[in-house]
Scaffold this motif. Structure first.
Motif, PDB file in Angstrom:
ATOM      1  N   ILE A 167       2.162   0.973   0.800  1.00 33.99           N
ATOM      2  CA  ILE A 167       2.868   1.490  -0.465  1.00 33.99           C
ATOM      3  C   ILE A 167       3.265   0.747  -1.347  1.00 33.99           C
ATOM      4  O   ILE A 167       3.142   1.000  -2.511  1.00 33.99           O
ATOM      5  CB  ILE A 167       3.831   2.217   0.264  1.00 33.99           C
ATOM      6  N   ALA A 168       3.668  -0.275  -0.882  1.00 31.66           N
ATOM      7  CA  ALA A 168       4.354  -1.330  -1.889  1.00 31.66           C
ATOM      8  C   ALA A 168       3.246  -2.053  -2.741  1.00 31.66           C
ATOM      9  O   ALA A 168       3.469  -2.031  -4.089  1.00 31.66           O
ATOM     10  CB  ALA A 168       5.108  -2.621  -0.933  1.00 31.66           C
ATOM     11  N   ILE A 169       2.062  -2.248  -2.209  1.00 34.19           N
ATOM     12  CA  ILE A 169       0.854  -2.700  -2.901  1.00 34.19           C
ATOM     13  C   ILE A 169       0.522  -1.723  -4.056  1.00 34.19           C
ATOM     14  O   ILE A 169       0.092  -2.001  -5.194  1.00 34.19           O
ATOM     15  CB  ILE A 169      -0.164  -3.199  -1.938  1.00 34.19           C
ATOM     16  N   THR A 170       0.316  -0.819  -3.685  1.00 30.50           N
ATOM     17  CA  THR A 170       0.026   0.553  -4.422  1.00 30.50           C
ATOM     18  C   THR A 170       0.756   0.800  -5.601  1.00 30.50           C
ATOM     19  O   THR A 170       0.444   0.783  -6.860  1.00 30.50           O
ATOM     20  CB  THR A 170      -0.395   1.859  -3.602  1.00 30.50           C
ATOM     21  N   GLU A 171       2.340   0.703  -5.360  1.00 29.71           N
ATOM     22  CA  GLU A 171       3.297   1.021  -6.173  1.00 29.71           C
ATOM     23  C   GLU A 171       3.213  -0.279  -7.235  1.00 29.71           C
ATOM     24  O   GLU A 171       3.369   0.032  -8.429  1.00 29.71           O
ATOM     25  CB  GLU A 171       4.692   0.637  -5.705  1.00 29.71           C
ATOM     26  N   ILE A 172       3.030  -1.387  -6.808  1.00 29.56           N
ATOM     27  CA  ILE A 172       2.955  -2.602  -7.859  1.00 29.56           C
ATOM     28  C   ILE A 172       1.756  -2.487  -8.824  1.00 29.56           C
ATOM     29  O   ILE A 172       1.630  -2.686  -9.981  1.00 29.56           O
ATOM     30  CB  ILE A 172       2.742  -3.957  -7.036  1.00 29.56           C
ATOM     31  N   ARG A 173       0.683  -2.198  -8.154  1.00 37.44           N
ATOM     32  CA  ARG A 173      -0.899  -1.926  -8.794  1.00 37.44           C
ATOM     33  C   ARG A 173      -0.663  -1.175  -9.953  1.00 37.44           C
ATOM     34  O   ARG A 173      -1.482  -0.957 -10.969  1.00 37.44           O
ATOM     35  CB  ARG A 173      -1.777  -1.650  -7.728  1.00 37.44           C
ATOM     36  N   THR A 174      -0.077   0.021  -9.714  1.00 41.94           N
ATOM     37  CA  THR A 174      -0.280   1.163 -10.586  1.00 41.94           C
ATOM     38  C   THR A 174       0.910   1.088 -11.748  1.00 41.94           C
ATOM     39  O   THR A 174       1.182   1.684 -12.638  1.00 41.94           O
ATOM     40  CB  THR A 174       0.296   2.396 -10.034  1.00 41.94           C
ATOM     41  N   ASN A 175       1.596  -0.182 -11.915  1.00 44.35           N
ATOM     42  CA  ASN A 175       2.581  -0.571 -13.033  1.00 44.35           C
ATOM     43  C   ASN A 175       2.170  -2.149 -13.379  1.00 44.35           C
ATOM     44  O   ASN A 175       2.682  -2.934 -12.907  1.00 44.35           O
ATOM     45  CB  ASN A 175       4.116  -0.545 -12.372  1.00 44.35           C
TER      46      ASN A 175
ATOM     47  N   GLU B 165     -13.582  -2.413  -3.314  1.00 41.85           N
ATOM     48  CA  GLU B 165     -13.458  -1.118  -2.677  1.00 41.85           C
ATOM     49  C   GLU B 165     -12.429  -0.837  -1.617  1.00 41.85           C
ATOM     50  O   GLU B 165     -11.951   0.189  -1.423  1.00 41.85           O
ATOM     51  CB  GLU B 165     -15.053  -0.984  -1.885  1.00 41.85           C
ATOM     52  N   GLU B 166     -12.151  -1.767  -0.755  1.00 51.64           N
ATOM     53  CA  GLU B 166     -10.936  -1.712   0.069  1.00 51.64           C
ATOM     54  C   GLU B 166      -9.789  -1.412  -0.622  1.00 51.64           C
ATOM     55  O   GLU B 166      -8.949  -0.440  -0.269  1.00 51.64           O
ATOM     56  CB  GLU B 166     -11.012  -2.879   1.000  1.00 51.64           C
ATOM     57  N   SER B 167      -9.548  -1.970  -1.876  1.00 52.28           N
ATOM     58  CA  SER B 167      -8.365  -1.801  -2.312  1.00 52.28           C
ATOM     59  C   SER B 167      -8.288  -0.420  -2.918  1.00 52.28           C
ATOM     60  O   SER B 167      -7.127   0.312  -3.095  1.00 52.28           O
ATOM     61  CB  SER B 167      -8.565  -2.790  -3.821  1.00 52.28           C
ATOM     62  N   LYS B 168      -9.464   0.201  -3.587  1.00 54.15           N
ATOM     63  CA  LYS B 168      -9.350   1.473  -3.988  1.00 54.15           C
ATOM     64  C   LYS B 168      -9.038   2.466  -2.846  1.00 54.15           C
ATOM     65  O   LYS B 168      -8.474   3.510  -2.997  1.00 54.15           O
ATOM     66  CB  LYS B 168     -10.643   1.880  -4.860  1.00 54.15           C
ATOM     67  N   GLN B 169      -9.417   2.242  -1.800  1.00 54.38           N
ATOM     68  CA  GLN B 169      -9.442   3.092  -0.355  1.00 54.38           C
ATOM     69  C   GLN B 169      -7.974   3.132  -0.235  1.00 54.38           C
ATOM     70  O   GLN B 169      -7.544   4.303   0.219  1.00 54.38           O
ATOM     71  CB  GLN B 169     -10.279   2.465   0.637  1.00 54.38           C
ATOM     72  N   ASP B 170      -7.452   1.932  -0.162  1.00 55.18           N
ATOM     73  CA  ASP B 170      -5.864   1.944   0.148  1.00 55.18           C
ATOM     74  C   ASP B 170      -4.874   2.939  -0.757  1.00 55.18           C
ATOM     75  O   ASP B 170      -4.232   3.634   0.016  1.00 55.18           O
ATOM     76  CB  ASP B 170      -5.374   0.535  -0.124  1.00 55.18           C
TER      77      ASP B 170
END
Length: 278
Positions: free
Chosen positions: A59-67, A263-268
């Motif tokens: 969740i943390a990784i995704t939050e950071i990537r989207t900003n 691809e793994e990053s997008k799947q996360d």
């Protein structure tokens, strides 16, 4: 757990860049993923049992990537903020418990309205706590004296502009307490915040107004010292994280081979929400 060593930001980035990239430019999002997956064991050390370290990390990784602005923040400040959420057992972003907001090159940890309520409920002495927004066209009356009274009839069809917010706490012993803050007082507190002009104060003003009045009522609630400290130390760039008085090292474990394809990053990003505990 020993005392943490000084963390060299550039050294961390160099070691991450050297892991499995064969000299290719490192995408900031992939670098963040590598960093936090290497930090996952340390995150697990401070998490409450009901929260999964893998879930919180993703969740943390995704939050950071989207900003994109968070990707420009130092890895140490990002780690400090994420470790803070782990210590408190609060979910970043999705549930409105807490947020990561960039301030210059530092990531700022901000408690959300729902996070404040969750912390208050953990005291065991509070049956229910909530906050409500008051608008100009609502019927709203407060009476002080020997008995405190409040009456609020919302106007849902034509609420008008924001007027203020109040918080109510009902105790397990049958008592209650409420506090009201008019807009002028909420604005004073917003302007003192580092994140006054970005993040949830811009995107979710009313939610932050609710959080402000809940934090105000904390002074009158039977909550623990740790919870009170959390309420008054948010909206800061967390660089030093402690557990039982000892500083936690936020250097990732470079002995663990951490690789992640695009691809793994997008799947996360697609499937992580299914792992969020209820």
């Amino acid at each position: 757990m020993g005392v943490a060593k000084q963390v060299d930001q550039s050294d961390i980035k160099n070691q991450l860049a050297a892991q499995g990239n064969k000299g290719k430019p490192v995408d900031p999002g992939v670098q963040v993923a590598q960093y936090f997956k290497g930090l996952q064991s340390r995150i697990a050390e401070v998490l409450p049992k009901h929260v999964s370290a893998d879930t919180l990390t993703r969740i943390a990784i995704t939050e950071i990537r989207t900003n994109p602005r968070l990707l420009e923040c130092s890895l140490v400040s990002l780690a400090g903020a994420v470790m803070k959420s782990a210590q408190l057992g609060l979910q970043l972003g999705l549930l409105g418990h807490c947020y990561l907001v960039p301030y210059k090159q530092e990531a700022t940890f901000i408690l959300g309205y729902k996070g404040m309520i969750e912390l208050a409920r953990r005291s065991g002495a509070i049956k229910e706590v909530y906050a409500v927004v008051v608008n100009e066209n609502d019927e709203f009356e407060i009476e002080f004296g020997i008995e405190r009274k409040m009456r609020h009839v919302p106007n849902f069809e034509n609420p008008g502009s924001f007027k203020g917010a109040y918080a109510v706490a009902h105790f397990t012993n049958g008592g209650f307490h409420f506090e009201y803050l008019p807009k002028i007082e909420i604005e004073k507190r917003r302007k003192r915040s580092k994140a006054a002009t970005n993040g949830p104060w811009v995107t979710d003003y009313e939610e932050m107004a609710k959080k402000t009045v809940i934090r105000h009522i904390f002074d009158y609630l039977p909550v623990s010292v740790d919870i009170m400290r959390a309420a008054y130390t948010d909206e800061t760039a967390v660089k030093e994280i402690y557990d039982d008085g000892e500083m936690i090292d936020v250097t990732p474990d470079f002995s663990v081979k951490v690789e992640e394809t695009e691809e793994e990053s997008k799947q996360d990003e697609m499937d992580f929400s299914g792992d969020v505990p209820s």
